[in-house]
Scaffold this motif. Structure first.
Motif, mmCIF file in Angstrom:
data_model
loop_
_atom_site.group_PDB
_atom_site.id
_atom_site.type_symbol
_atom_site.label_atom_id
_atom_site.label_comp_id
_atom_site.label_asym_id
_atom_site.label_seq_id
_atom_site.Cartn_x
_atom_site.Cartn_y
_atom_site.Cartn_z
ATOM 1 N N THR A 126 -1.496 -1.751 -4.509
ATOM 2 C CA THR A 126 -1.326 -2.192 -3.128
ATOM 3 C C THR A 126 -1.490 -1.032 -2.146
ATOM 4 O O THR A 126 -0.957 0.054 -2.364
ATOM 5 N N THR A 127 -2.227 -1.287 -1.075
ATOM 6 C CA THR A 127 -2.360 -0.300 -0.007
ATOM 7 C C THR A 127 -1.392 -0.630 1.124
ATOM 8 O O THR A 127 -0.938 -1.770 1.266
ATOM 9 N N PRO A 129 -0.143 -1.441 4.921
ATOM 10 C CA PRO A 129 -0.763 -2.234 5.993
ATOM 11 C C PRO A 129 -1.583 -1.345 6.929
ATOM 12 O O PRO A 129 -1.158 -0.252 7.304
ATOM 13 N N ASP A 196 -9.363 -2.898 5.753
ATOM 14 C CA ASP A 196 -7.935 -3.064 5.584
ATOM 15 C C ASP A 196 -7.659 -3.849 4.294
ATOM 16 O O ASP A 196 -8.166 -4.953 4.108
ATOM 17 N N GLY A 197 -6.887 -3.248 3.399
ATOM 18 C CA GLY A 197 -6.528 -3.936 2.162
ATOM 19 C C GLY A 197 -7.649 -4.081 1.169
ATOM 20 O O GLY A 197 -7.644 -5.005 0.346
ATOM 21 N N HIS A 224 -3.664 -5.869 -0.434
ATOM 22 C CA HIS A 224 -2.373 -6.063 0.225
ATOM 23 C C HIS A 224 -1.563 -7.100 -0.532
ATOM 24 O O HIS A 224 -2.113 -7.964 -1.214
ATOM 25 N N SER A 225 -0.229 -7.030 -0.353
ATOM 26 C CA SER A 225 0.617 -8.081 -0.904
ATOM 27 C C SER A 225 0.425 -9.354 -0.107
ATOM 28 O O SER A 225 0.202 -9.323 1.099
#
Length: 276
Positions: A126-127, A129, A196-197, A224-225
């Motif tokens: 996971t990255t 936000p 992003d993500g 991302h989650s």
């Protein structure tokens, strides 16, 4: 290109249906595997466990991802006209896939210009936000390189067949590749979108001596989650393809049903005529 048999179409349809399953349907016993062909001027056939899997695979092409049961696979590359994998031009090599992992197998040139095969593990953790992940992989017949952003090195001394990963704010980065210790680009500069993500992987491949260096790119989304806090994990960049695959698979099944219905109706009509 070889003629596709009916059996091959059935197998292909089963593979497509399997890869079209949503991420939630994946089990912890599977892994994701993509394959990048990065040997210039050398079309190949790819054999997995003795079976031809990719036919006339062209340089610069990325295939996959395919969900496979975790375990060991024997991979070999042959000339496109080879009858089997008994005389490979590369391999056979064992590729080990761990459950839940995401991998890219790369056929490429070593620094000395010889064919090589490496399997990279894609970092799908996971990255944060607002951030994305950028991985640079050196798979070219070339010495150590620096990766420059806006003219300054952000990755230094990267050698074949190694990689380096950075987490960066989402946006566009102007990236270039130069020989280590220099700022004169041998590749680029090129605008790279850090999503992003998402994991963006850049491959420097080809041969410096032959003057055919190039960049290949791979994007894996879903880092991302989700709202309930469970990472999307191996959904990867296949997620953007799966909706269309499901639609295509559904259309194919409807088409088969229509054909079966039409054949049944024709048989029934013929039987009625015979009875008369």
């Amino acid at each position: 290109m070889r003629r596709t048999t009916a059996a091959g179409l059935v197998v292909g349809a089963l593979i497509a249906l399997g890869s079209a399953l949503p991420a939630s349907a994946a089990t912890q016993s599977t892994a994701q595997l993509s394959v990048l062909h990065a040997i210039p001027d050398t079309p190949v056939d790819v054999y997995v466990n003795g079976e031809r899997t990719l036919d006339d695979f062209q340089p610069g092409t990325l295939a996959g991802p395919l969900s496979l049961p975790a375990g060991n696979y024997e991979v070999a590359l042959t000339a496109p006209d080879a009858a089997d994998a008994s005389a490979p031009i590369l391999g056979p090599a064992t590729v080990s896939l761990a459950a839940g992992g995401d991998y890219t197998a790369v056929a490429h040139l070593t620094e000395a210009g010889e064919p090589g095969l490496n399997v990279f593990t894609n970092d799908i953790s996971t990255t944060a936000p607002g951030q994305g992940r950028l991985t640079v992989r050196h798979v070219a017949a070339a010495p150590a390189v620096d990766v420059l952003a806006s003219g300054s090195p952000v990755i230094s001394g990267l050698t074949n067949p190694n990689e380096q990963t950075l987490d960066l704010p989402a946006g566009t980065v102007s990236a270039a590749v130069a020989l280590a210790g220099t700022t004169d680009p041998v590749l680029g500069p090129q605008d790279v979108a850090v999503q992003d993500g998402a994991l963006t992987v850049l491959y420097a491949w080809g041969s410096a001596e032959e003057g055919n260096l190039a960049i290949a790119a791979q994007t894996i989304t879903g880092l991302h989650s989700n709202p309930d806090g469970v990472p999307s994990g191996t959904a990867g960049y296949a997620a953007v393809q799966r909706d269309s695959e499901i639609l295509l698979a559904g259309a194919a099944l409807i088409g088969v049903a229509l054909i079966i219905g039409a054949v049944s109706a024709t048989v029934a009509i013929r039987r009625q005529k015979i009875r008369r």
